[in-house]
Design a protein around this motif. Structure first.
Motif, PDB file in Angstrom:
ATOM      1  N   LEU A 115      58.545  17.376 -12.764  1.00  0.00           N
ATOM      2  CA  LEU A 115      58.160  16.576 -11.611  1.00  0.00           C
ATOM      3  C   LEU A 115      59.045  16.937 -10.433  1.00  0.00           C
ATOM      4  O   LEU A 115      60.272  16.971 -10.550  1.00  0.00           O
ATOM      5  N   LEU A 144      68.669  19.511  -7.435  1.00  0.00           N
ATOM      6  CA  LEU A 144      68.224  18.934  -8.695  1.00  0.00           C
ATOM      7  C   LEU A 144      67.663  17.534  -8.498  1.00  0.00           C
ATOM      8  O   LEU A 144      67.020  16.997  -9.373  1.00  0.00           O
ATOM      9  N   GLY A 145      67.910  16.932  -7.357  1.00  0.00           N
ATOM     10  CA  GLY A 145      67.235  15.681  -7.051  1.00  0.00           C
ATOM     11  C   GLY A 145      67.781  14.489  -7.797  1.00  0.00           C
ATOM     12  O   GLY A 145      68.903  14.484  -8.291  1.00  0.00           O
ATOM     13  N   ASP A 146      66.963  13.476  -7.888  1.00  0.00           N
ATOM     14  CA  ASP A 146      67.399  12.258  -8.562  1.00  0.00           C
ATOM     15  C   ASP A 146      66.957  12.313 -10.022  1.00  0.00           C
ATOM     16  O   ASP A 146      66.581  13.365 -10.529  1.00  0.00           O
ATOM     17  N   ARG A 178      64.400  11.371 -11.635  1.00  0.00           N
ATOM     18  CA  ARG A 178      63.043  11.673 -12.040  1.00  0.00           C
ATOM     19  C   ARG A 178      62.513  13.000 -11.534  1.00  0.00           C
ATOM     20  O   ARG A 178      61.729  13.637 -12.215  1.00  0.00           O
ATOM     21  N   SER A 179      62.873  13.390 -10.323  1.00  0.00           N
ATOM     22  CA  SER A 179      62.225  14.598  -9.811  1.00  0.00           C
ATOM     23  C   SER A 179      63.191  15.535  -9.104  1.00  0.00           C
ATOM     24  O   SER A 179      64.215  15.124  -8.588  1.00  0.00           O
ATOM     25  N   TYR A 180      62.804  16.804  -9.118  1.00  0.00           N
ATOM     26  CA  TYR A 180      63.520  17.816  -8.343  1.00  0.00           C
ATOM     27  C   TYR A 180      63.101  17.672  -6.884  1.00  0.00           C
ATOM     28  O   TYR A 180      62.025  17.187  -6.592  1.00  0.00           O
TER      29      TYR A 180
END
Lengths: 200, 261
Positions: free
Chosen positions: A112, A147-149, A151-153
């Motif tokens: 995601l 790499l994001g949070d 849940r998602s990149y």
């Protein structure tokens, strides 16, 4: 040492060579000055090219020792790599993207990702409208910026070659890009706004 | 108390009690050699096949890697999925998780289809034994899942050791980067003798079992599990015997993996 032309199949943990003589390539790791294999494959050596202008690895002029595997295995998104994904959901702040491929390698299951509205375009970031950039079902090419949070990149399509590569019009026909912000349905000649990728 | 007075309010058992007749022959496996004729330090013959679950109805359902492992009567199948999006994602390293399940027909007593606490404990054991071998720092935010199904079990410690070997083979088949394959063997203590790779019958008559999982290339031990009481010297002796057996199991595994390419 294997002679030229003889392929040696190696398993993980097999010693391949000294770190002094070779650079460690893909499928290998270095421990205590020795290069070990980390996957099942054939041991290969890539000789350093004579004119290396931007390749950091061969600047030291050591041949690269790597392990090659025939069947392509699955990839995960890495910061800085180019991904191909499908827009799943949009809201005014961000677009959710199901990442299907990382470079030329597919992912086993869709990862995601998210394109935030300020990462769609390089210029005039505050006046971007989401419905004029992506619609659900579009296939986009983007770059992983972090790499994001949990849940998602986080992805971005600011570069010229990133953006929508394939989209269908509301009548169901495949659209053709006419400019960086417009796509046209070849049958009804209707124009729809998208942030297109410059693929030519 | 007179025995011929009957309690008419309750359902009574028989008034006379008789000793049960045992039909099983008394088994003495270690006095005259083991039942299957193995030496004390000999591991059961191993068969392994990777890529057994490659073809599925849909390409999405196919696992990244799979392995089928037999050791004597023990039969285990393992499927590895990954690297894929993790549920609890860690930004620095990937997460490895195991799911261990006995099939209901695998042991001498029928197992429930609901996972018991024993199976959950073994899942954790397998995670801790195999995770050190995986280069998880190459898969941040992703997870690698291994699903182990025991088709037939023969000796609890031996089954866990076989499961570890099976997961290693499936991870290699999945192309997940490893520092080394993990080879595991088990031993059981009968009196003062360490017997290698015990079957269920042999394990029932032993007092202690020891499981060692090892990465021979780095000469590192990934996991030690001991059930039962021993003296320290006995554990050391058993551990050394396990380490030697692990090296042989590792050689067999590597030969199968090389042959599979």
């Amino acid at each position: 040492m294997s002679t030229a032309g003889q392929t040696v199949v190696v398993t993980p943990g097999r010693r391949l060579g000294l770190a002094q003589e070779y650079e460690s390539g893909i499928g290998t790791y270095v421990r205590n000055g020795m290069i070990y294999s980390s996957i099942l494959g054939t041991r290969k050596i890539k000789e350093p090219t004579g004119d290396s202008t931007n390749d950091k690895e061969t600047s030291t002029n050591k041949p690269v020792l790597y392990v090659e595997r025939d069947n392509a295995k699955f990839a995960i998104p890495v910061v800085g790599c180019e991904v191909l994904g499908r827009v799943v959901r949009i809201n005014p702040r961000a677009a959710s993207v199901a990442i299907m491929m990382v470079g030329p390698v597919p992912c086993q299951e869709d990862f995601l990702g998210m394109v935030r509205v300020q990462d769609i375009r390089a210029t005039e970031k505050d006046t971007v409208v989401m419905v004029e950039s992506f619609k659900p079902g579009d296939i986009i090419r983007a770059e992983v910026i972090s790499l994001g949070d949990q849940r998602s990149y986080f992805l971005s399509t600011t570069k010229n070659e990133h953006g929508v590569v394939f989209a269908q019009s509301s009548d169901g026909n495949t659209m053709v890009p006419v400019s960086w912000e417009e796509m046209q349905d070849p049958e009804t000649l209707a124009i729809e706004k998208r942030k297109c990728a410059k693929t030519f | 108390m007179a025995t011929n007075i009957q309690d008419r309010k309750r359902i009574n058992g028989p008034t006379r009690s008789v000793e049960p007749i045992s039909t099983a022959e008394p088994v003495e496996p270690f006095a005259s050699g083991r039942l299957d004729g193995r030496a004390l330090d000999q591991v059961r013959p191993i068969f392994m096949k990777t890529g057994s679950l490659d073809s599925q109805a849909s390409a999405q359902a196919a696992p990244s890697g799979s392995a089928y492992y037999e050791q004597g009567k023990i039969r285990i199948s393992c499927a590895v999925y990954g690297p894929r999006q993790g549920r609890k994602s860690n930004a620095k390293m990937g997460i490895f998780s195991c799911d261990f399940k006995y099939t209901p027909f695998s042991c001498s007593w029928r197992k429930s289809h609901i996972k018991s606490s024993d199976e959950k404990e073994i899942s954790l054991i397998l995670e801790q034994a195999v995770a050190p071998a995986i280069r998880l720092e190459l898969y941040p935010k992703a997870c690698v899942d291994a699903f182990i199904t025991v088709i037939e079990s023969d000796g609890k410690a031996a089954t866990i050791a076989a499961a570890i070997n099976c997961i290693s083979a499936a991870l290699v088949d999945a192309g997940i980067e490893l520092y080394d394959s993990v080879a595991a063997t088990s031993m059981a203590l009968n009196g003062t003798q360490w017997i290698s790779d015990c079957t269920q019958i042999e394990e029932d008559s032993t007092s202690c079992s020891l499981l060692v999982a090892r990465m021979p290339s780095a000469d590192e031990v990934a996991y030690i599990l001991q059930h039962g009481k021993t003296k320290i010297e006995q554990t050391e002796e058993g551990f050394q015997a396990c380490v030697n057996a692990c090296t042989k199991v590792y050689a067999v595994m590597c030969r199968y993996l090389q042959g599979s390419m």
